[in-house]
Design an enzyme around this catalytic site. Structure first.
Site, PDB file in Angstrom:
ATOM      1  N   VAL A 214       3.503  19.409   6.762  1.00  0.00           N
ATOM      2  CA  VAL A 214       3.377  19.652   8.199  1.00  0.00           C
ATOM      3  C   VAL A 214       2.904  21.082   8.459  1.00  0.00           C
ATOM      4  O   VAL A 214       2.054  21.311   9.333  1.00  0.00           O
ATOM      5  CB  VAL A 214       4.711  19.372   8.924  1.00  0.00           C
ATOM      6  CG1 VAL A 214       4.655  19.870  10.377  1.00  0.00           C
ATOM      7  CG2 VAL A 214       5.014  17.875   8.902  1.00  0.00           C
TER       8      VAL A 214
ATOM      9  N   ALA B  17      -0.739  21.041   7.706  1.00  0.00           N
ATOM     10  CA  ALA B  17      -1.481  20.301   8.722  1.00  0.00           C
ATOM     11  C   ALA B  17      -1.545  21.045  10.053  1.00  0.00           C
ATOM     12  O   ALA B  17      -2.566  21.022  10.742  1.00  0.00           O
ATOM     13  CB  ALA B  17      -0.845  18.930   8.934  1.00  0.00           C
ATOM     14  N   GLU B  18      -0.460  21.707  10.409  1.00  0.00           N
ATOM     15  CA  GLU B  18      -0.387  22.349  11.716  1.00  0.00           C
ATOM     16  C   GLU B  18      -1.114  23.690  11.776  1.00  0.00           C
ATOM     17  O   GLU B  18      -1.838  23.966  12.733  1.00  0.00           O
ATOM     18  CB  GLU B  18       1.084  22.566  12.105  1.00  0.00           C
ATOM     19  CG  GLU B  18       1.825  21.297  12.461  1.00  0.00           C
ATOM     20  CD  GLU B  18       1.403  20.731  13.805  1.00  0.00           C
ATOM     21  OE1 GLU B  18       0.811  21.466  14.617  1.00  0.00           O
ATOM     22  OE2 GLU B  18       1.671  19.533  14.046  1.00  0.00           O
ATOM     23  N   SER B  19      -0.915  24.532  10.767  1.00  0.00           N
ATOM     24  CA  SER B  19      -1.428  25.903  10.871  1.00  0.00           C
ATOM     25  C   SER B  19      -2.150  26.398   9.638  1.00  0.00           C
ATOM     26  O   SER B  19      -2.647  27.524   9.640  1.00  0.00           O
ATOM     27  CB  SER B  19      -0.273  26.863  11.158  1.00  0.00           C
ATOM     28  OG  SER B  19       0.567  26.971  10.008  1.00  0.00           O
TER      29      SER B  19
ATOM     30  N   TYR C  26      -4.016  12.661  12.433  1.00  0.00           N
ATOM     31  CA  TYR C  26      -2.965  13.586  12.009  1.00  0.00           C
ATOM     32  C   TYR C  26      -1.957  12.901  11.100  1.00  0.00           C
ATOM     33  O   TYR C  26      -1.594  13.421  10.036  1.00  0.00           O
ATOM     34  CB  TYR C  26      -2.273  14.148  13.250  1.00  0.00           C
ATOM     35  CG  TYR C  26      -1.099  15.056  12.985  1.00  0.00           C
ATOM     36  CD1 TYR C  26      -1.283  16.412  12.749  1.00  0.00           C
ATOM     37  CD2 TYR C  26       0.206  14.561  12.976  1.00  0.00           C
ATOM     38  CE1 TYR C  26      -0.204  17.252  12.517  1.00  0.00           C
ATOM     39  CE2 TYR C  26       1.290  15.386  12.739  1.00  0.00           C
ATOM     40  CZ  TYR C  26       1.079  16.732  12.506  1.00  0.00           C
ATOM     41  OH  TYR C  26       2.152  17.557  12.273  1.00  0.00           O
TER      42      TYR C  26
END
Length: 246
Positions: A141, A144-146, A231
């Site tokens: 995560v 994937a996020e940042s 996502y």
């Protein structure tokens, strides 16, 4: 005042307004320079408003695909600059960062893109154990996020490694989302809550992380949002790869 006079005045106002906008655009272009795309020999893509002479600065982003961050800074000559490459030895402000794994136009191969096994290793391990979440999921995560950018701030206002929205961060007890330790704890705690809410279903939990638990409940599954569906798939790929690499 007659209708004819009113029309003339309105035309004059329009012309003045148009001239002001045009002059502002010209001034901005002269001052900041036109944004151009540079493709480096290693495949890295850079967007900048500086000339080659003005670009006397090093960047940290060596990946072959650019992220969606925009950095605002002044180069060593004091010229105001905007670039999607993170500058080194220069004070900068992050203007925009979008979810790394959400872009539908992303050309990243999620099956082969390099993993980051070292960054925040202890923090991820401790918080994953504390909240009963797999380390591989927390790391997936974050990726994937940042893409492990602790200073990431999205256009919607999500912040930090795990891109916590201010309201969510507040509910999770996170006081500073740009503090890596607090952000990882908040994100791990939130993932734990979502997994509990959706009976341990990782697909639904990650869909809720992206689109919100309300959307998942309304659609009784992964919402039909192209971004969310992409996502969920990408996080699953990263999670599997991180689990295998541990």
């Amino acid at each position: 005042m007659g209708n004819k006079d009113a029309v003339v005045i309105n035309i004059k106002r329009y012309l003045v307004h148009h001239c002001v906008i045009t002059l502002c655009c010209i001034f901005s272009a002269v001052y900041a320079g036109e944004v151009r795309k540079i493709v480096h020999p290693d495949g890295r893509v850079e967007y900048t408003n500086l000339t080659d002479q003005q670009r006397n600065i090093h960047f940290t982003n060596q990946s072959k695909s650019s992220t969606s961050s925009v950095y605002k800074y002044r180069n060593n000559k004091g010229v105001l600059a905007f670039s999607d490459q993170k500058p080194v030895n220069a004070d900068f402000e992050v203007l925009r960062f979008d979810c790394y794994a959400c872009s539908l136009s992303s050309n990243v191969n999620w099956h082969t893109t390099p993993l980051n096994l070292s960054a925040y290793k202890q923090q991820v391990k401790i918080m994953a154990e504390k909240y009963g979440v797999e380390e591989s999921l927390v790391r997936a995560v974050i990726h994937a996020e940042s893409a492990f950018n602790k200073n990431a701030i999205s256009r919607a206002g999500a912040q930090g490694l795990m891109q916590l929205m201010p309201a969510t961060a507040n509910e999770l007890g996170v006081k500073d989302s740009l503090n890596a330790d607090q952000n990882i704890e908040g994100g791990a705690k939130y993932l734990s809550q979502l997994l509990n809410n959706f009976s341990g279903d990782m697909r639904l939990a990650t869909a809720a992380y992206n689109a919100g638990p309300g959307a998942v409940s309304r659609y009784n599954g992964v919402p039909p949002y192209a971004e969310t569906q992409a996502y969920v798939k990408r996080v699953a790929i990263l999670k599997k790869r991180y689990a295998k690499a541990d």
